[in-house]
Scaffold this active site. Structure first.
Site, PDB file in Angstrom:
ATOM      1  NE  ARG A 166      -2.621   1.136   3.623  1.00 45.91           N
ATOM      2  CZ  ARG A 166      -3.519   1.283   4.612  1.00 45.91           C
ATOM      3  NH1 ARG A 166      -4.788   1.548   4.326  1.00 45.91           N
ATOM      4  NH2 ARG A 166      -3.159   1.136   5.868  1.00 45.91           N
ATOM      5  CG  ASP A 447      -4.488   2.807  11.313  1.00 48.75           C
ATOM      6  OD1 ASP A 447      -5.478   3.494  11.646  1.00 48.75           O
ATOM      7  OD2 ASP A 447      -4.535   1.959  10.398  1.00 48.75           O
TER       8      ASP A 447
END
Length: 532
Positions: A166, A447
């Protein structure tokens, strides 16, 4: 300190002063020429697409199904097929790209490991460059790691997960690399380095380069990525359609363009993923000005909330209609080793979540910890007989409307909800500025996406002068009072030395600025990146 490095094919590239031998090889002239070609052809389009994004908080043309693309939604078409190593995605584990995490992710027993340069990675220069080196070694099976304190050796198992990567979002730039006086897109930088160094090796060994694409808001952004893929494959002489990419469906505008996003990527598409935490953040960002009442505490916004359930149902329905993977999202819980009762409750929440996903028709799911891989796998295999459910028609008769996708969840705002958001926000900012983008806080893996929910909720509650469950108004005075309570909670949890050494006061000031700014900042990480 920085040094300007001149190269024949690269007008000007700016890097940190000292590069290790491995870093110099990674940033070779050939690799930089490849990056320059991508940058020169697509960066202006990227910047224009960012200008075209929806204005946060204003109900506009982005929040509806587009009339001009109705033919795409109504037509009969399918995405391209994936190789065998991407047919079984029952459990995907995600994590940052430091060396030990890469090894553990590949060894976790999951079907797929997503190496993350985005939400779980603090983009320090060292993290980004060393992450690319780690993936280069991992692709070739040459990665190992010796723990500096314990001396424990980490190596790859014989059986490892399929690798996906990613890159950072289109809105981010890599400030340490400039071409012709302009910062390079962080997305293009992450993609180009990995693809240039690894694509041919993967193809020559019967594999392929696989990616996750984050935070797209419009099908034209998917079209941009498709053009990047076509160009990259053409430059390296790799057959078109070799790249496969899964789009994280994690913004509210994109929810109205699922068919269009799949269509634009088509032969390069590997489906969509319910990026649930960023989706909640995007919902607040796009809807805050028109909501009749603010969203409730973060813990009360569940996947059973109507707007979240509708978005997942539409994603499964759309993907399976097009022969694409419909991937489930992340359960934030992690194993709790020192409290068996708390651990049992946490694991039950994970089970409930994974059962919900498989029964809703998802083809696989995400976990953040190796300890959850088997649990998630067992939940899916109990109700999914094959490698996936792509050919299973689920929700085929459902008609998900604009109202379904926009209906706000009900619930109250509490003192504890405010304190927890401030607390988590401060702790996360500290960790991020220290180079760690993935942090366990109160037995949940936080996160950037979960931190964004905390930040945007606080901003919305504060500027709306929200009335709490107990009748108090969330005004300037109450914010200061609850901020003190959150800071006291942190100080009781860590030593004074740690609090001072790692800049918790600075993080608290940053958090307060985010909350009290008149306008809602688009992204937490954009502002924090200036301080790295």
């Amino acid at each position: 300190m920085k040094n300007i490095i001149n190269q024949k094919s690269l007008s000007t590239a700016i890097f940190p002063l000292e590069l290790s031998q491995n870093q110099q090889e990674l940033l070779s002239g050939e690799a930089l020429r490849f990056l320059k070609e991508i940058h020169q052809e697509f960066n202006e389009e990227r910047k224009q697409l960012l200008l075209n994004r929806a204005d946060p908080g204003k109900l506009n043309m982005h929040l509806k199904f587009k009339d001009e693309t109705s033919k795409i939604r109504e037509a009969d078409w399918q995405v391209g097929k994936c190789l065998d190593d991407l047919q079984d995605r029952t459990v995907e584990i995600t994590g940052p790209v430091d060396r030990k995490m890469v090894i553990n992710g590949l060894n976790s027993g999951a079907n797929v490991y997503m190496a993350d340069f985005e939400d779980s990675c603090s983009p320090t220069w060292e993290n980004i460059i060393e992450g690319q080196i780690n993936l280069y070694d991992a692709v070739r099976g040459n990665i190992d790691y010796v723990h500096p304190k314990t001396g424990k050796l980490y190596q790859l198992n014989e059986q490892i997960a399929t690798l996906m990567v990613r890159p950072r979002g289109l809105h981010l730039e890599e400030k340490n690399v400039q071409i012709e006086g302009e910062n390079v897109s962080a997305s293009f930088f992450d993609f180009a380095l990995f693809f240039f160094h690894n694509a041919n090796y993967l193809v020559n060994n019967g594999r392929a380069p696989y990616f996750y694409l984050p935070k797209l808001e419009d099908h034209k952004e998917a079209a941009l990525w498709n053009s990047v893929f076509v160009k990259a494959q053409d430059i390296l002489g790799i057959p078109q359609g070799t790249i496969k990419a899964t789009v994280l469906l994690e913004t509210l505008p994109a929810a109205f363009q699922m068919d269009e996003i799949l269509y634009e990527l088509k032969e390069h598409s590997a489906g969509l993923n319910c990026g649930r935490w960023d989706y909640i953040f995007s919902y607040i960002k796009n809807m805050h000005a028109i909501l009749a009442s603010p969203l409730p505490d973060r813990s009360k916004i569940t996947m059973e909330s109507h707007f979240m359930k509708s978005y997942c149902q539409l994603l499964v329905q759309t993907c399976h209609k097009r022969g694409a993977f419909a991937m489930g999202g992340m359960a934030a819980q992690i194993p709790i080793k020192k409290d068996l009762e708390a651990n049992e409750k946490a694991m039950q929440k994970v089970k409930d979540d994974k059962y919900r996903e498989v029964l809703a028709g998802h083809d696989g799911t995400w976990v953040a910890h190796p300890g959850l891989v088997k649990l998630a796998h067992d939940c899916f295999k109990e109700h999914m007989s094959g490698n996936n459910q792509i050919n299973k028609v689920i929700n085929g008769e459902l008609n998900i409307t604009t109202q379904d996708l926009l209906l706000p969840p009900e619930g109250s705002v509490t003192e504890e909800g405010i304190i927890l958001n401030i607390d988590v926000g401060i702790r996360y900012i500290v960790a991020w500025l220290l180079g760690n983008g993935c942090v366990p806080i109160y037995n949940l893996m936080e996160d950037a996406a979960t931190a964004e929910i905390s930040r945007t909720q606080l901003w919305h509650w504060y500027h709306r002068r929200t009335i709490l469950e107990d009748g108090r108004v969330f005004n300037h005075e109450l914010f200061d009072l609850l901020e003190l309570k959150a800071i006291k909670r942190i100080q009781e949890d860590i030593s004074e030395e740690v609090y001072l050494k790692y800049g918790y006061d600075k993080a608290a000031r940053i958090m307060k600025t985010f909350i009290k700014n008149k306008e809602l900042d688009n992204f937490l990480t954009n502002e924090l990146y200036k301080q790295l």
